[in-house]
Design an enzyme around this catalytic site. Structure first.
Site, PDB file in Angstrom:
ATOM      1  N   HIS A   1      10.784   8.031  -6.359  1.00 32.74           N
ATOM      2  CA  HIS A   1       9.799   7.734  -7.405  1.00 32.74           C
ATOM      3  C   HIS A   1      10.327   8.187  -8.768  1.00 32.74           C
ATOM      4  CE1 HIS A   1       6.547   8.385  -4.112  1.00 32.74           C
ATOM      5  NE2 HIS A   1       6.513   7.097  -4.406  1.00 32.74           N
TER       6      HIS A   1
ATOM      7  N   LYS B   1      -9.066   7.085   1.792  1.00 33.48           N
ATOM      8  CA  LYS B   1      -7.940   7.666   2.544  1.00 33.48           C
ATOM      9  C   LYS B   1      -7.589   9.042   1.975  1.00 33.48           C
ATOM     10  CE  LYS B   1      -3.162   6.589   3.222  1.00 33.48           C
ATOM     11  NZ  LYS B   1      -2.154   5.702   2.648  1.00 33.48           N
TER      12      LYS B   1
ATOM     13  N   ARG C   1      12.699  -1.010  -2.450  1.00 32.13           N
ATOM     14  CA  ARG C   1      13.735  -0.348  -1.639  1.00 32.13           C
ATOM     15  C   ARG C   1      14.456  -1.339  -0.739  1.00 32.13           C
ATOM     16  NH1 ARG C   1       9.358   3.816   0.572  1.00 32.13           N
ATOM     17  NH2 ARG C   1       8.360   1.784   0.573  1.00 32.13           N
TER      18      ARG C   1
ATOM     19  N   SER D   1       7.160   8.596   1.012  1.00 34.89           N
ATOM     20  CA  SER D   1       6.331   9.806   1.067  1.00 34.89           C
ATOM     21  C   SER D   1       5.926  10.102   2.512  1.00 34.89           C
ATOM     22  CB  SER D   1       5.081   9.652   0.198  1.00 34.89           C
ATOM     23  OG  SER D   1       5.460   9.477  -1.143  1.00 34.89           O
TER      24      SER D   1
END
Ligand code: PNS
Length: 155
Positions: A13, A37, A86, A123
């Site tokens: 990030h 969440k 990515r 993450s």
């Protein structure tokens, strides 16, 4: 704008934010407030970590948002969303979101290829490795590695 959950921020990030900060006069790192969440870290913890790791960039600021990303963009006069990509599977999902966002509000998305040294990072992977005592220090800023260690030492 560089949006995300940042639960927690990783070196991947940070690489995207730093590169965006070289391309744009001003960069907002926007942290999603996700009421449906619960993350590992609270919103305040995520904001704290992001503020700490971006303090070397005078043109980067960190903010929280909820609701539609494009509404936050419009309210803050932000014209461009920057997203790191990515792998090809990231692109499929990101393409859908970018097309929705341009349709909703005319907000452009620019895709930035992830630096290959971070292309496997996420993450969730970091949290899983840290949870079981693996060393994540090469992949996250020191402040994040420390907080992960504290968090899982307590559990
Ligand atoms: O780090 P993440 O979880 O991959 O980030 C996803 C994020 C926050 C960028 C995305 O979920 C988002 O934009 N959420 C806000 C709600 C919204 O605008 N949804 C419609 C997207 S087309």
């Amino acid at each position: 704008m560089c949006p995300g959950s940042f639960d927690p921020v990783t070196n991947g990030h940070l690489d995207i934010v730093g590169r965006a900060a070289r391309l744009f006069d001003e960069v907002v790192v926007a942290v999603l407030i996700n009421q449906s969440k619960a993350g590992l870290f609270s919103l305040d913890e995520r904001l704290d970590m992001l503020a700490e790791v971006t303090k070397g960039y005078p043109n980067v600021r960190v903010e929280a948002f909820q609701g539609l990303l494009v509404d936050f963009c419009r309210a803050n006069e932000i014209a461009v969303i920057v997203k790191g990509v990515r792998v090809a599977s990231d692109f499929d999902y990101e393409l859908q979101m970018s097309q929705m966002n341009i349709g909703l509000a005319g907000i452009e998305t620019l895709f930035m290829p992830t630096n290959p040294q971070y292309s496997f990072l996420s993450s969730s992977l970091i949290k899983d490795v840290a949870k079981w005592g693996g060393d994540v220090s090469p992949h996250v800023p020191d402040v994040v590695a420390d907080r992960l260690r504290d968090r899982f030492a307590r559990d």
